[in-house]
Scaffold this motif. Structure first.
Motif, mmCIF file in Angstrom:
data_model
loop_
_atom_site.group_PDB
_atom_site.id
_atom_site.type_symbol
_atom_site.label_atom_id
_atom_site.label_comp_id
_atom_site.label_asym_id
_atom_site.label_seq_id
_atom_site.Cartn_x
_atom_site.Cartn_y
_atom_site.Cartn_z
ATOM 1 N N TYR A 16 31.817 0.571 -16.760
ATOM 2 C CA TYR A 16 32.118 1.870 -17.349
ATOM 3 C C TYR A 16 33.609 1.959 -17.661
ATOM 4 O O TYR A 16 34.435 1.861 -16.757
ATOM 5 N N ARG A 42 35.097 1.203 -14.071
ATOM 6 C CA ARG A 42 34.201 1.274 -12.910
ATOM 7 C C ARG A 42 33.135 0.203 -13.094
ATOM 8 O O ARG A 42 32.567 0.079 -14.192
ATOM 9 N N ASN A 88 29.469 -1.339 -11.456
ATOM 10 C CA ASN A 88 28.330 -1.034 -10.579
ATOM 11 C C ASN A 88 27.384 -2.215 -10.601
ATOM 12 O O ASN A 88 27.090 -2.773 -11.664
ATOM 13 N N HIS A 148 18.169 10.157 -15.409
ATOM 14 C CA HIS A 148 17.025 9.250 -15.582
ATOM 15 C C HIS A 148 16.389 8.931 -14.238
ATOM 16 O O HIS A 148 16.957 9.198 -13.189
ATOM 17 N N ASP A 186 14.601 5.501 -12.162
ATOM 18 C CA ASP A 186 14.437 4.053 -12.206
ATOM 19 C C ASP A 186 12.961 3.782 -11.955
ATOM 20 O O ASP A 186 12.516 3.808 -10.808
ATOM 21 N N HIS A 224 18.591 10.854 -11.460
ATOM 22 C CA HIS A 224 19.998 10.728 -11.124
ATOM 23 C C HIS A 224 20.810 10.465 -12.387
ATOM 24 O O HIS A 224 20.254 10.028 -13.410
ATOM 25 N N SER A 281 22.814 -0.104 -4.635
ATOM 26 C CA SER A 281 23.771 0.090 -5.717
ATOM 27 C C SER A 281 25.204 0.017 -5.182
ATOM 28 O O SER A 281 25.581 0.794 -4.304
ATOM 29 N N ILE A 285 16.363 0.492 -3.955
ATOM 30 C CA ILE A 285 17.396 0.066 -4.894
ATOM 31 C C ILE A 285 18.699 0.086 -4.114
ATOM 32 O O ILE A 285 18.935 1.000 -3.325
HETATM 33 C C1 MD6 Z 1 25.534 3.531 -11.631
HETATM 34 N N1 MD6 Z 1 23.318 3.721 -11.045
HETATM 35 O O1 MD6 Z 1 25.848 3.918 -10.514
HETATM 36 C C2 MD6 Z 1 24.160 3.674 -12.118
HETATM 37 N N2 MD6 Z 1 19.939 4.011 -10.038
HETATM 38 O O2 MD6 Z 1 26.351 3.036 -12.414
HETATM 39 C C3 MD6 Z 1 22.028 4.052 -11.122
HETATM 40 O O3 MD6 Z 1 21.503 4.387 -12.149
HETATM 41 C C4 MD6 Z 1 21.248 4.003 -9.906
HETATM 42 O O4 MD6 Z 1 23.161 3.933 -8.467
HETATM 43 C C5 MD6 Z 1 19.156 4.016 -8.969
HETATM 44 C C6 MD6 Z 1 19.661 3.978 -7.691
HETATM 45 C C7 MD6 Z 1 21.007 3.944 -7.532
HETATM 46 C C8 MD6 Z 1 21.835 3.959 -8.639
#
Ligand code: MD6
Ligand code: FE
Length: 211
Positions: free
Chosen positions: A120, A202, A204, A129, A131, A185, A143, A141
């Protein structure tokens, strides 16, 4: 101090969703170096949504499967559509750290086969959205957040449910599964700034079981 928070109790942010503050504090430089190495093989690119929009976060993947989006939809692919090659393998250190984080949050036996790598720039974000491209919803998940901080929002199982907002900062891990596995989220737009290790970005890493 790099690991002020590393041994904190996981913070419950929702049922079966935990924030591990500073979990990556000793591994941040290694992780950023691996991201540079992996994205020299499968470069960051801005994917198109099925609706024709350009995603503001740039993406790549490693592991057996990579998450891809184009006019045909969202899916997991064993090959990188940009290079035509398989995605680079999931580094052992990524696998181990993601498993340790899952364990810390109470999810046993996590064995991801996919790691989405998001980048980012200031102004980039991700709209609300779920997942839900993964068949086995018992798998959580995991992250990882590195570089510039961001405000993360999450709600419930329906789009209209109220959102909680909290920061994801350099070194933080969010583990998300069980009763929250399908919660909506979003990532608020990243604010301008410079991180001492990651620059004006950023990063991820999102670990999932794609199969
Ligand atoms: C992000 N993360 O943090 C995008 N999805 O850049 C997500 O969309 C995400 O952090 C599902 C579970 C944890 C997440
Ligand atoms: Fe997500």
């Amino acid at each position: 101090m790099s690991d002020l928070f590393a041994h904190d109790e996981p913070l419950a942010v929702a049922p079966d969703a935990y924030l591990l503050k500073g979990f990556l504090s000793d591994e941040d430089e290694m992780l950023l170096a691996e991201i540079r190495r992996l994205t020299a093989i499968s470069p960051f690119r801005h994917m198109q949504t099925p609706g024709g929009y350009r995603m503001s976060a740039a993406m790549s993947s490693c592991g057996t499967y990579g998450w891809v989006s184009d006019a045909k939809g969202y899916r997991y692919s064993p090959t990188d559509p940009l290079t035509g090659n398989p995605w680079p393998p999931l580094p052992d250190a990524f696998l181990l750290l993601s498993q340790q984080a899952a364990e810390r949050a109470g999810f046993h036996g996590f064995s991801p086969d996919s790691c989405l790598i998001n980048c980012y720039a200031p102004g980039a974000g991700m709209s609300l959205h779920q997942d839900k491209d993964e068949p086995d919803r018992r798998q959580p998940i995991v992250s990882f957040s590195l570089g510039l901080p961001v405000q993360f929002q999450f709600g419930g199982s329906e789009r209209h449910h109220p959102l909680k907002t909290f920061a994801l900062e350099h070194g933080d891990v969010l583990v998300w599964g069980g009763r929250s596995r399908l919660n909506y989220h979003a990532v608020r737009p990243v604010r301008a700034g410079v991180h001492p290790l990651a620059g004006a970005r950023r990063f991820n890493l999102t670990f999932r079981c794609a199969r």
